[in-house]
Design a protein around this motif. Structure first.
Motif, mmCIF file in Angstrom:
data_model
loop_
_atom_site.group_PDB
_atom_site.id
_atom_site.type_symbol
_atom_site.label_atom_id
_atom_site.label_comp_id
_atom_site.label_asym_id
_atom_site.label_seq_id
_atom_site.Cartn_x
_atom_site.Cartn_y
_atom_site.Cartn_z
ATOM 1 N N ARG A 111 0.638 -1.163 -0.071
ATOM 2 C CA ARG A 111 0.007 0.095 -0.021
ATOM 3 C C ARG A 111 1.012 1.220 0.054
ATOM 4 N N ARG A 112 0.290 2.230 -0.901
ATOM 5 C CA ARG A 112 1.113 3.429 -0.700
ATOM 6 C C ARG A 112 0.867 4.009 0.571
ATOM 7 N N TRP A 113 1.563 5.107 0.825
ATOM 8 C CA TRP A 113 1.195 6.099 2.110
ATOM 9 C C TRP A 113 -0.145 6.580 2.123
ATOM 10 N N GLY A 114 -0.577 7.438 0.993
ATOM 11 C CA GLY A 114 -1.699 8.062 0.993
ATOM 12 C C GLY A 114 -3.081 7.009 1.307
ATOM 13 N N GLU A 115 -2.867 5.903 0.646
ATOM 14 C CA GLU A 115 -3.978 4.867 1.041
ATOM 15 C C GLU A 115 -4.000 4.559 2.548
ATOM 16 N N PHE A 116 -2.873 4.133 2.988
ATOM 17 C CA PHE A 116 -2.683 3.963 4.403
ATOM 18 C C PHE A 116 -3.317 4.971 5.108
ATOM 19 N N PHE A 117 -2.989 6.191 4.946
ATOM 20 C CA PHE A 117 -3.186 7.295 5.805
ATOM 21 C C PHE A 117 -4.803 7.549 5.837
ATOM 22 N N ALA A 118 -5.352 7.430 4.637
ATOM 23 C CA ALA A 118 -6.703 7.743 4.541
ATOM 24 C C ALA A 118 -7.616 6.665 5.277
ATOM 25 N N GLU A 119 -6.966 5.045 4.919
ATOM 26 C CA GLU A 119 -7.919 4.137 5.351
ATOM 27 C C GLU A 119 -7.747 3.723 6.691
ATOM 28 N N ASP A 120 -6.372 3.882 7.111
ATOM 29 C CA ASP A 120 -6.135 3.326 8.684
ATOM 30 C C ASP A 120 -6.256 4.751 9.684
ATOM 31 N N ARG A 121 -6.069 5.648 9.350
ATOM 32 C CA ARG A 121 -5.458 6.741 10.094
ATOM 33 C C ARG A 121 -6.452 8.011 10.084
ATOM 34 N N LEU A 122 -7.403 8.075 9.120
ATOM 35 C CA LEU A 122 -8.423 9.003 9.145
ATOM 36 C C LEU A 122 -9.959 8.541 9.049
ATOM 37 N N ALA A 123 -10.228 7.591 7.987
ATOM 38 C CA ALA A 123 -11.560 7.268 7.819
ATOM 39 C C ALA A 123 -12.223 6.728 9.012
ATOM 40 N N PRO A 124 -11.494 5.765 9.554
ATOM 41 C CA PRO A 124 -12.138 5.006 10.950
ATOM 42 C C PRO A 124 -12.865 5.961 11.976
ATOM 43 N N TYR A 125 -12.430 7.311 12.073
ATOM 44 C CA TYR A 125 -12.805 7.955 13.156
ATOM 45 C C TYR A 125 -13.953 8.965 12.593
ATOM 46 N N LEU A 126 -14.415 8.999 11.423
ATOM 47 C CA LEU A 126 -15.422 9.876 11.040
ATOM 48 C C LEU A 126 -16.617 9.721 11.365
ATOM 49 N N ALA A 127 -17.174 8.519 11.221
ATOM 50 C CA ALA A 127 -18.523 8.245 11.886
ATOM 51 C C ALA A 127 -18.633 8.185 13.200
ATOM 52 N N PRO A 128 -17.715 7.651 14.167
ATOM 53 C CA PRO A 128 -17.641 7.818 15.457
ATOM 54 C C PRO A 128 -17.522 9.339 16.009
ATOM 55 N N CYS A 129 -16.805 10.052 15.327
ATOM 56 C CA CYS A 129 -16.759 11.761 15.610
ATOM 57 C C CYS A 129 -18.071 12.308 15.204
ATOM 58 N N LEU A 130 -18.616 11.984 14.042
ATOM 59 C CA LEU A 130 -20.097 12.572 13.605
ATOM 60 C C LEU A 130 -21.203 12.270 14.763
ATOM 61 N N ASP A 131 -21.138 10.822 14.912
ATOM 62 C CA ASP A 131 -22.434 10.352 16.003
ATOM 63 C C ASP A 131 -22.130 11.015 17.245
ATOM 64 N N GLN A 132 -20.991 10.904 17.814
ATOM 65 C CA GLN A 132 -20.902 11.781 19.164
ATOM 66 C C GLN A 132 -20.850 13.176 18.977
ATOM 67 N N GLY A 133 -21.106 13.956 18.075
ATOM 68 C CA GLY A 133 -21.053 15.303 18.110
ATOM 69 C C GLY A 133 -19.832 16.102 18.132
#
Length: 313
Positions: A111-133
């Motif tokens: 995996r390239r760095w950009g794929e890794f950073f998006a998929e493992d380091r940013l995207a997993p937190y989006l739904a939880p952050c939205l859900d909890q405000g």
């Protein structure tokens, strides 16, 4: 020597911290950054109590040179955990995706760095952050656009020169840095050099063979390393060690402020030149630490995360 003991805290294992410290410490013999020594037992680790000093400009430069060596020790893939770890880990209450310390299977492109950073380091937190405000839908949309650009390779950049050279010499399929993984200013202790009797002789002295700059910048030369015995040295503590981009560690140092940060950067770039445009990518590499704080501590960090992300959307 006075020591203090850490015990397992819920799902966060002291074993992972010990493995990370040991992995990072492997670079000390080659001039890498000092790493606090650790003794382990079932559910606990012991570390020496380090004497506290105050960072100086010369100590900051020496730390930058030494950190470049630590990064160059490498990792097999982005997101790799220290050798031997294949379990759950967290930063605070936040799950952190780390992978076994082995290369991708034959026939599989790393995996390239950009794929890794998006998929493992940013995207997993989006739904939880939205859900909890912690983030608004608009904030999430901004970061999703950044993730799309990361996956497309818009921000992929070379690792620093020592990381690339070491990867070539090892025959690695991709250049990945061995990083501290949580390198905010509180995880570098500035310790009087005369009090350290547990490190190899070359620890903290930087590379014996610095990387060359492009020909137009002049030939490769020896860079004096080391420190005066009376100076302080930067000692790494409390890592979430992993394979990553070296620029992420460097960017983390500025999230909460670090005295003589420019001297750390200068010392690093002196021996392991950073890729063009690295200063413009600092905010991008900070997004992981910021989004974790949004998840843990709420909307003020969510707004800051989105504000930084807009520069890259």
């Amino acid at each position: 020597m006075s020591v203090f003991r850490k015990h397992d805290d819920g799902p966060v294992s002291t074993a992972l911290e010990a493995q990370g410290l040991t992995w990072l410490a492997g670079a000390m013999a080659d001039g890498g950054a000092h790493v606090v020594p650790v003794t382990t037992g079932p559910g606990w680790i012991d570390e020496p109590r380090l004497a506290a000093g105050s960072v100086t400009a010369s100590a900051a430069e020496a730390f930058g040179r030494a950190l470049a060596v630590t990064h160059a020790a490498g990792a097999p893939v982005f997101g790799a955990a220290p050798p031997g770890w294949d379990g759950r880990t967290q930063m605070g209450r936040s799950n952190e995706r780390i992978r076994p310390c082995r290369s991708e299977p034959a026939g599989t492109a790393p995996r390239r760095w950009g794929e890794f950073f998006a998929e493992d380091r940013l995207a997993p937190y989006l739904a939880p952050c939205l859900d909890q405000g912690s983030m608004t839908a608009r904030d999430v949309a901004v970061i999703e656009r950044v993730c799309e650009r990361l996956r497309d390779g818009a921000f992929d950049a070379d690792q620093p020169a020592l990381v690339r050279r070491a990867a070539r010499e090892r025959g690695d399929r991709i250049a990945v840095a061995r990083t501290h993984g949580d390198l905010w200013t509180g995880n570098v202790m500035w310790v009087p050099g005369g009090t350290i009797d547990w490190a190899p002789p070359r620890a903290g002295r930087g590379p014996s063979r610095p990387a060359a700059r492009p020909v137009e910048d002049g030939p490769e030369t020896d860079i004096p390393g080391g420190r005066g015995r009376g100076d302080v040295v930067g000692v790494l503590i409390d890592p979430l060690a992993q394979g990553a981009h070296a620029e992420t560690d460097l960017a983390a140092l500025s999230v909460f402020g670090q005295r003589h940060l420019d001297r750390i950067y200068a010392g690093y770039d002196e021996v392991s030149p950073l890729a063009a445009g690295w200063r413009e990518r600092v905010g991008l590499h900070q997004l992981h630490m910021l989004i974790i704080h949004a998840f843990l501590f709420g909307a003020s960090y969510g707004a800051e995360t989105a504000s930084v992300a807009r520069r890259y959307a």
